[in-house]
Design a protein around this motif. Structure first.
Motif, PDB file in Angstrom:
ATOM      1  N   TYR A 100       2.162   9.401   9.078  1.00 20.65           N
ATOM      2  CA  TYR A 100       2.605   8.010   9.095  1.00 20.65           C
ATOM      3  C   TYR A 100       4.132   7.960   9.057  1.00 20.65           C
ATOM      4  O   TYR A 100       4.793   8.883   8.572  1.00 20.65           O
ATOM      5  N   SER A 101       4.700   6.865   9.574  1.00 20.12           N
ATOM      6  CA  SER A 101       6.159   6.750   9.662  1.00 20.12           C
ATOM      7  C   SER A 101       6.744   5.815   8.613  1.00 20.12           C
ATOM      8  O   SER A 101       7.958   5.780   8.420  1.00 20.12           O
ATOM      9  N   SER A 102       5.903   5.038   7.928  1.00 23.35           N
ATOM     10  CA  SER A 102       6.408   4.117   6.911  1.00 23.35           C
ATOM     11  C   SER A 102       6.706   4.862   5.611  1.00 23.35           C
ATOM     12  O   SER A 102       6.341   6.030   5.447  1.00 23.35           O
ATOM     13  N   ARG A 103       7.337   4.165   4.675  1.00 21.79           N
ATOM     14  CA  ARG A 103       7.690   4.810   3.412  1.00 21.79           C
ATOM     15  C   ARG A 103       6.454   5.129   2.580  1.00 21.79           C
ATOM     16  O   ARG A 103       6.359   6.181   1.952  1.00 21.79           O
ATOM     17  N   ASP A 104       5.484   4.203   2.572  1.00 23.23           N
ATOM     18  CA  ASP A 104       4.267   4.377   1.785  1.00 23.23           C
ATOM     19  C   ASP A 104       3.098   4.715   2.703  1.00 23.23           C
ATOM     20  O   ASP A 104       3.055   4.279   3.859  1.00 23.23           O
ATOM     21  N   PRO A 105       2.124   5.457   2.194  1.00 23.24           N
ATOM     22  CA  PRO A 105       0.941   5.771   3.012  1.00 23.24           C
ATOM     23  C   PRO A 105       0.225   4.490   3.429  1.00 23.24           C
ATOM     24  O   PRO A 105       0.162   3.522   2.656  1.00 23.24           O
ATOM     25  N   PRO A 106      -0.325   4.450   4.645  1.00 22.35           N
ATOM     26  CA  PRO A 106      -1.010   3.238   5.103  1.00 22.35           C
ATOM     27  C   PRO A 106      -2.335   3.026   4.369  1.00 22.35           C
ATOM     28  O   PRO A 106      -3.041   3.981   4.032  1.00 22.35           O
ATOM     29  N   ILE A 107      -2.661   1.764   4.120  1.00 20.57           N
ATOM     30  CA  ILE A 107      -3.958   1.422   3.537  1.00 20.57           C
ATOM     31  C   ILE A 107      -5.043   1.743   4.558  1.00 20.57           C
ATOM     32  O   ILE A 107      -4.860   1.568   5.767  1.00 20.57           O
ATOM     33  N   LEU A 108      -6.174   2.213   4.081  1.00 17.07           N
ATOM     34  CA  LEU A 108      -7.261   2.614   4.966  1.00 17.07           C
ATOM     35  C   LEU A 108      -7.758   1.419   5.770  1.00 17.07           C
ATOM     36  O   LEU A 108      -8.071   0.361   5.210  1.00 17.07           O
ATOM     37  N   SER A 109      -7.809   1.580   7.086  1.00 16.94           N
ATOM     38  CA  SER A 109      -8.233   0.495   7.971  1.00 16.94           C
ATOM     39  C   SER A 109      -9.719   0.612   8.290  1.00 16.94           C
ATOM     40  O   SER A 109     -10.405   1.528   7.830  1.00 16.94           O
ATOM     41  N   ARG A 110     -10.202  -0.305   9.095  1.00 19.80           N
ATOM     42  CA  ARG A 110     -11.620  -0.337   9.455  1.00 19.80           C
ATOM     43  C   ARG A 110     -11.967   0.856  10.338  1.00 19.80           C
ATOM     44  O   ARG A 110     -11.205   1.238  11.229  1.00 19.80           O
ATOM     45  N   HIS A 111     -13.140   1.429  10.097  1.00 25.51           N
ATOM     46  CA  HIS A 111     -13.622   2.547  10.908  1.00 25.51           C
ATOM     47  C   HIS A 111     -15.098   2.356  11.209  1.00 25.51           C
ATOM     48  O   HIS A 111     -15.865   1.904  10.345  1.00 25.51           O
TER      49      HIS A 111
END
Length: 708
Positions: A100-111
């Motif tokens: 990921y490129s943001s400062r914080d890890p991304p929240i888990l999205s729909r799968h």
């Protein structure tokens, strides 16, 4: 009296079947069922939000979740691991996607039935955790989990021996099988002089012509270059895995020669190849990025050049353009057949990251003609919960042109995001130039910087050359060295050495070479002049180990410009006239007589013929290596009926030697028009020749004695 017992009907076939099964038991045990995902950990137990999936241990640092499902409505959900008895806030977050490129890890999205590859955080191994969970941090709620059996042993990489050293300076450190498709080859050395050499895999007790080419560390199927102690990784092509092969070799296809190999054990138990192993090389951006394939097309008013090459179930694509700073180039499959359509398209965006000074590629899905908002738009697949199927191979910036090569699967791995690349017919493609935003993602492009008409591309074409604008024109090549000449000599040494690339054997003879040739008196395939009625002595150091064909080169003289008498059929042998170096046993079978120790001029590093203006310069890049033993002595008295032109050759291989001109006594030896040719014209008496021969043999014996 022994009583005979008649076996029941069908017993004999049963016994035969049983024997066959036993004989092949080790083979069956060595193969993995397909598909293979690693050690089964278990299924995720669902507590909320539709959690579903099967979890596997890929290796001690990697977890694979097969067909993962989650409704995406949790406010602060992540993959979560820990060593407490039950999932708890004391666990550790496992980010997905990993890069990921943001400062914080991304929240888990729909799968919805996604295949997820998770890497444990640095310092964590599978044996350090007891469970895997989908966890909501804000409300400390466990949406689903699976527990790990304490005795679970994940697959591990396997360390093999080094390459067997047979020819062309091939050697390496111990080779590792990192996963079912990836080999790590450390400290690789190879002189690069083999004309048609490749990494080669197959089955059987030893390497053979029925193998398969393996792309090099750059993903290319070009003949291998030279290596000087580099650490590389290579991957098996298509669906082939390490469980399908018996050996890995460096093999010359044209001459069917094994330069060295390593065997794979039957009890192999390595991680599956699920994309967790990233190909890294010590020369990723230094290699020429252009594929040598002739498949090429120029689009966007000839401002973008696209080259492609099918490699098993992958396609390797090279994009080249004159990009401005912070500008991208995009190429892919149109969202509609027969016209350029951005909506629904599957494209790869390639650009040069000026901050890191590295090339980048990203797999994009276009669901809306707007900037990506994390749910729709022109979005990297990873931002939508998918995977980046574009794998960077190489990149360079040269003369104002940015060139980036990547690979992607032919198949649509994620049907909702990817499109299949066809090899049976043409299909519509699109391309664009545009600016990058602050996230290094594609921004909107202008109308003039995208495909406006239908562009058809046949990925299955074998030869579709249509590029002239941006293509880097290859130079005419180095100038061949002048032919060498040996005249008025009565004694010769015959050793093995490299062919001199595009300056040596092939341009001199017009024949293909397989990387080595005869060096006579330390000259590369000189033309020799001899007189009828005179006796000449050859000290032959072409090898005496019949078990190693790469270093077994008996010397003989024939009227064949090709040589290789020992490998010919009997009817073809009868077409050759042999003048020295071959005898026949009591049963009429031929055998070579000039069989001596092995001496070879080898490269100190890699083949530097292209940068050596003269042969003398080239010799400074070589070193002489000799095995223990004695040279063979071949005496040849030139008969009066000997033809004007014969050849010195190798008994076991084609195309190692060159011409012997046979003249009558007193005939002037012609001096080649090229003044660079070497002429040894000093008259040498038979007595002096004999003395020189005795001195040479004495020095050889003394050297051998001193080396013991």
């Amino acid at each position: 009296m022994t009583q005979s017992v008649t076996p029941p009907l069908g017993f004999a076939p049963f016994c035969i079947l049983a024997v066959l099964l036993l004989q092949n038991a080790d083979l069956a045990l060595s193969r993995r069922p397909e598909p293979y995902y690693g050690r089964l950990i278990g299924r995720l137990t669902q507590y909320a939000h539709g959690i579903r999936g099967t979890v596997y241990a890929v290796d001690e640092n990697t977890i694979f979740v097969r067909e993962f499902a989650y409704d995406g409505t949790g406010p602060d959900a992540y993959f979560w691991v820990g060593d407490t008895p039950q999932p708890s806030p004391e666990g550790t977050l496992v980010p997905y996607p990993e890069d990921y490129s943001s400062r914080d890890p991304p929240i888990l999205s729909r799968h919805n039935n996604s295949d997820i590859l998770l890497r444990l955080p640095a310092g964590k191994r599978l044996r350090d955790i007891k469970w895997i969970s989908v966890w909501c941090r804000r409300f400390t709620v466990n949406f689903g989990d699976v527990f790990i059996n304490p005795g679970l042993e994940p697959p591990r990489p396997r360390v093999l021996p080094e390459f067997k050293r047979l020819a062309h300076g091939l050697r390496s450190g111990n080779i590792s099988v990192l996963d079912a498709k990836t080999f790590y080859i450390p400290n690789l050395h190879y002189d690069g002089a083999g004309p048609d050499a490749y990494f080669w895999v197959g089955n059987g007790s030893e390497p053979n012509p029925f193998g398969t080419k393996v792309p090099n560390e750059m993903g290319s199927l070009n003949p291998l270059r030279g290596y000087q102690g580099e650490d590389i990784e290579i991957q098996l092509p298509g669906k082939m895995t390490a469980y399908d092969i018996d050996w890995l070799a460096v093999w010359c296809v044209e001459y069917r020669h094994n330069f060295g190999h390593v065997y794979l054990p039957k009890d192999l138990d390595v991680p599956p190849a699920l994309g967790q192993t990233k190909i890294t090389t010590s020369s990723t951006t230094s290699q020429t990025s252009f594929s040598t394939t002739n498949n090429c097309k120029e689009i966007l008013d000839k401002r973008l050049q696209v080259r492609w090459e099918i490699q098993g179930d992958q396609v390797q694509i090279t994009l080249a353009a004159r990009l401005r700073k912070e500008q991208y180039m995009a190429f892919g499959i149109s969202g509609a057949e027969g016209r350029p359509a951005m909506l629904g398209a599957d494209v790869v965006v390639a650009y040069w990251d000026t901050k890191a000074n590295q090339p980048r590629v990203a797999d994009y899905t276009i669901t809306h003609l707007a900037q990506c908002d994390g749910e729709r738009g022109v979005c990297p697949d990873q931002r939508l919960g998918g995977s980046n199927d574009a794998v960077l191979v190489s990149g360079q910036q040269k003369n104002g042109i940015t060139t980036i090569t990547y690979r992607r699967p032919l198949a649509a791995k994620e049907p909702m995001k990817d499109k299949e690349i066809l090899t049976s017919r043409s299909q519509s493609v699109i391309a664009a130039f545009g600016p990058l935003n602050s996230r290094y993602e594609a921004n909107a492009h202008s109308f003039m910087d995208t495909t406006r008409n239908d562009v058809q591309l046949d990925f299955g074409a074998q030869e579709e050359p249509a590029c002239v604008g941006l293509a880097e024109l290859a130079a005419g090549g180095p100038v061949p060295w002048p032919a060498r000449v040996l005249a008025a000599q009565r004694s010769f040494t015959a050793r093995i050495g490299p062919t001199g690339g595009t300056r040596g054997y092939t341009p001199i003879t017009g024949h293909p070479s397989w990387g080595i040739a005869w060096y006579i008196n330390d000259q590369l395939i000189p033309e020799i002049y001899v007189e009828r009625g005179q006796t000449y002595t050859f000290l032959v150091e072409g090898g005496d180990d019949r078990t190693n064909p790469a270093k077994f080169h008996p010397f003989y003289i024939s009227d064949s410009s090709e040589g290789g008498f020992g490998q010919k059929r009997e009817e073809d042998q009868r077409k050759q006239r042999v003048f020295a170096g071959v005898a026949y046993d009591n049963e009429g079978y031929p055998y070579p007589t000039a069989v001596g120790r092995y001496c070879e001029w080898t490269h100190k590093t890699i083949d530097q013929s292209a940068t050596s203006e003269t042969f003398e310069d080239y010799m400074k890049t070589l070193q002489l290596e000799c095995n223990e033993g004695e040279p063979a002595v071949l005496n040849w008295t030139v008969a009066h009926e000997t033809p004007d032109l014969v050849y010195y050759q190798c008994y076991t291989h084609n195309n190692l030697g060159w011409k012997i001109h046979v003249v009558d006594p007193g005939t002037p030896v012609p001096i080649p028009g090229d003044q660079g040719a070497r002429i040894n014209s000093a008259d040498t008496s038979p007595l002096l020749s004999t003395a020189l021969l005795l001195v040479t043999m004495t020095l050889t014996a003394l050297c051998n004695f001193a080396g013991r």
